[in-house]
Design a protein around this motif. Structure first.
Motif, PDB file in Angstrom:
ATOM      1  N   THR A 107       0.855  -1.180   0.000  1.00 50.77           N
ATOM      2  CA  THR A 107       0.000   0.000   0.000  1.00 50.77           C
ATOM      3  C   THR A 107       0.898   1.240   0.000  1.00 50.77           C
ATOM      4  OG1 THR A 107      -0.096   0.123   2.401  1.00 50.77           O
ATOM      5  CG2 THR A 107      -1.799  -1.199   1.309  1.00 50.77           C
ATOM      6  N   PRO A 108       0.381   2.373  -0.408  1.00 47.43           N
ATOM      7  CA  PRO A 108       1.191   3.593  -0.405  1.00 47.43           C
ATOM      8  C   PRO A 108       1.183   4.298   0.949  1.00 47.43           C
ATOM      9  CG  PRO A 108      -0.922   4.044  -1.378  1.00 47.43           C
ATOM     10  CD  PRO A 108      -0.902   2.557  -1.084  1.00 47.43           C
ATOM     11  N   LEU A 109       0.780   3.601   2.008  1.00 47.81           N
ATOM     12  CA  LEU A 109       0.606   4.227   3.311  1.00 47.81           C
ATOM     13  C   LEU A 109       1.739   3.863   4.259  1.00 47.81           C
ATOM     14  CD1 LEU A 109      -3.163   3.325   3.669  1.00 47.81           C
ATOM     15  CD2 LEU A 109      -2.179   5.411   2.720  1.00 47.81           C
ATOM     16  N   ASP A 110       2.112   4.803   5.099  1.00 47.01           N
ATOM     17  CA  ASP A 110       3.082   4.580   6.159  1.00 47.01           C
ATOM     18  C   ASP A 110       2.367   4.728   7.488  1.00 47.01           C
ATOM     19  OD1 ASP A 110       5.385   4.206   4.566  1.00 47.01           O
ATOM     20  OD2 ASP A 110       5.620   6.372   4.353  1.00 47.01           O
ATOM     21  N   VAL A 111       2.758   3.892   8.449  1.00 46.76           N
ATOM     22  CA  VAL A 111       2.161   3.955   9.765  1.00 46.76           C
ATOM     23  C   VAL A 111       3.065   4.784  10.665  1.00 46.76           C
ATOM     24  CG1 VAL A 111       1.475   2.616  11.780  1.00 46.76           C
ATOM     25  CG2 VAL A 111       1.023   1.737   9.493  1.00 46.76           C
ATOM     26  N   TYR A 112       2.513   5.801  11.278  1.00 47.99           N
ATOM     27  CA  TYR A 112       3.235   6.634  12.223  1.00 47.99           C
ATOM     28  C   TYR A 112       2.845   6.206  13.626  1.00 47.99           C
ATOM     29  CZ  TYR A 112       4.644  10.582  15.043  1.00 47.99           C
ATOM     30  OH  TYR A 112       5.196  11.357  16.022  1.00 47.99           O
ATOM     31  N   THR A 113       3.834   5.774  14.396  1.00 49.89           N
ATOM     32  CA  THR A 113       3.551   5.307  15.756  1.00 49.89           C
ATOM     33  C   THR A 113       3.975   6.296  16.818  1.00 49.89           C
ATOM     34  OG1 THR A 113       5.667   4.150  15.855  1.00 49.89           O
ATOM     35  CG2 THR A 113       3.745   2.891  15.086  1.00 49.89           C
ATOM     36  N   GLY A 114       4.649   7.375  16.430  1.00 51.55           N
ATOM     37  CA  GLY A 114       5.078   8.373  17.403  1.00 51.55           C
ATOM     38  C   GLY A 114       6.401   8.036  18.063  1.00 51.55           C
ATOM     39  N   ASP A 115       7.009   6.911  17.684  1.00 51.15           N
ATOM     40  CA  ASP A 115       8.270   6.493  18.290  1.00 51.15           C
ATOM     41  C   ASP A 115       9.488   6.913  17.478  1.00 51.15           C
ATOM     42  OD1 ASP A 115       6.791   5.247  20.246  1.00 51.15           O
ATOM     43  OD2 ASP A 115       6.819   3.307  19.229  1.00 51.15           O
ATOM     44  N   ASP A 116       9.310   7.704  16.454  1.00 52.05           N
ATOM     45  CA  ASP A 116      10.392   8.042  15.536  1.00 52.05           C
ATOM     46  C   ASP A 116      10.992   9.398  15.862  1.00 52.05           C
ATOM     47  OD1 ASP A 116       9.806   5.672  14.216  1.00 52.05           O
ATOM     48  OD2 ASP A 116       8.356   6.653  12.909  1.00 52.05           O
TER      49      ASP A 116
END
Length: 115
Positions: A60-69
């Motif tokens: 998919t063209p989506l990235d998951v942002y978890t806030g840990d970056d």
């Protein structure tokens, strides 16, 4: 064992629906139902994305942002500092990016055809 992309997609859609229901019935800022639906949605998305890749070599063209970056946040701040004249509004091409064709001198053949 690889997951079936169709079944993973069905689970993902259901997770989106549960997340929407949890958000619409939210009871306070830290509602555990919303947090659980969020986590389930994240897991369902990752399962679907992995199944899609394993079955078809696609993602998919989506990235998951978890806030840990934290490192990525610092990189983004560095990029923002380098762009001092960016006011957040796109106003079209910059002067150096725009090639005005009216400034181009016609070559001799075009000049003779015009006569």
């Amino acid at each position: 064992m690889s997951a079936d992309p169709r079944a993973a997609l069905t689970s993902l859609v259901s997770a989106f629906e549960r997340h929407l229901e949890a958000c619409s019935g939210r009871r306070g800022e830290d509602d555990p139902t919303v947090a659980a639906a969020y986590d389930d949605l994240l897991d369902a998305f990752e399962t679907y994305d992995n199944a899609l890749y394993e079955a078809f070599g696609e993602m998919t063209p989506l990235d998951v942002y978890t806030g840990d970056d934290a490192d990525e946040d610092e990189e983004d701040e560095d990029l923002d500092e380098d762009d001092d004249d960016d006011d957040g509004v796109y106003a079209g091409l910059d002067d150096e990016d725009f090639d005005d064709e009216t400034d181009v001198e016609p070559d001799d053949d075009e000049d003779q055809r015009a006569r």
